[in-house]
Scaffold this motif. Structure first.
Motif, PDB file in Angstrom:
ATOM      1  N   GLN A 162       8.200   6.371  -4.919  1.00 23.35           N
ATOM      2  CA  GLN A 162       9.559   6.849  -4.689  1.00 23.35           C
ATOM      3  C   GLN A 162      10.136   6.344  -3.369  1.00 23.35           C
ATOM      4  N   LEU A 163       9.336   5.718  -2.538  1.00 20.17           N
ATOM      5  CA  LEU A 163       9.840   5.210  -1.258  1.00 20.17           C
ATOM      6  C   LEU A 163      10.973   4.205  -1.457  1.00 20.17           C
ATOM      7  N   ILE A 171       0.839  -1.204   0.000  1.00 16.76           N
ATOM      8  CA  ILE A 171       0.000   0.000   0.000  1.00 16.76           C
ATOM      9  C   ILE A 171       0.871   1.250   0.000  1.00 16.76           C
ATOM     10  N   ALA A 172       1.905   1.273   0.853  1.00 17.26           N
ATOM     11  CA  ALA A 172       2.788   2.438   0.934  1.00 17.26           C
ATOM     12  C   ALA A 172       3.482   2.680  -0.404  1.00 17.26           C
ATOM     13  N   LEU A 173       3.951   1.616  -1.048  1.00 18.99           N
ATOM     14  CA  LEU A 173       4.624   1.773  -2.339  1.00 18.99           C
ATOM     15  C   LEU A 173       3.661   2.170  -3.447  1.00 18.99           C
ATOM     16  N   GLU A 174       2.424   1.724  -3.341  1.00 18.62           N
ATOM     17  CA  GLU A 174       1.433   2.119  -4.337  1.00 18.62           C
ATOM     18  C   GLU A 174       1.111   3.600  -4.214  1.00 18.62           C
TER      19      GLU A 174
END
Length: 66
Positions: free
Chosen positions: A46-47, A39-42
């Motif tokens: 750029q993470l 979810i965070a990468l979606e």
């Protein structure tokens, strides 16, 4: 005992969330970690490009092994 069902997240206590998370076995916890990472990468692709985390003042600290 409260027999009503609520779908409001503000009705959930942090203790109830901790109790639920602790009830999961290791593989279920790892699945949750992978889901949160996806979810965070979606939301922010750029993470994965960030190589070094920077320490900030406040309650969160980044620990490193020396």
């Amino acid at each position: 005992m409260n027999s009503q069902i609520s779908h409001d997240r503000s009705d959930e206590t942090i203790e109830a969330k901790v109790k639920w998370f602790r009830s999961l076995n290791l593989s279920e916890r790892m699945d949750m970690l992978c889901n949160f990472t996806d979810i965070a990468l979606e939301l922010n692709p750029q993470l994965q490009d960030k190589k070094y985390a920077q320490q900030i003042k406040g309650r969160i600290q980044i620990l490193s092994a020396t």
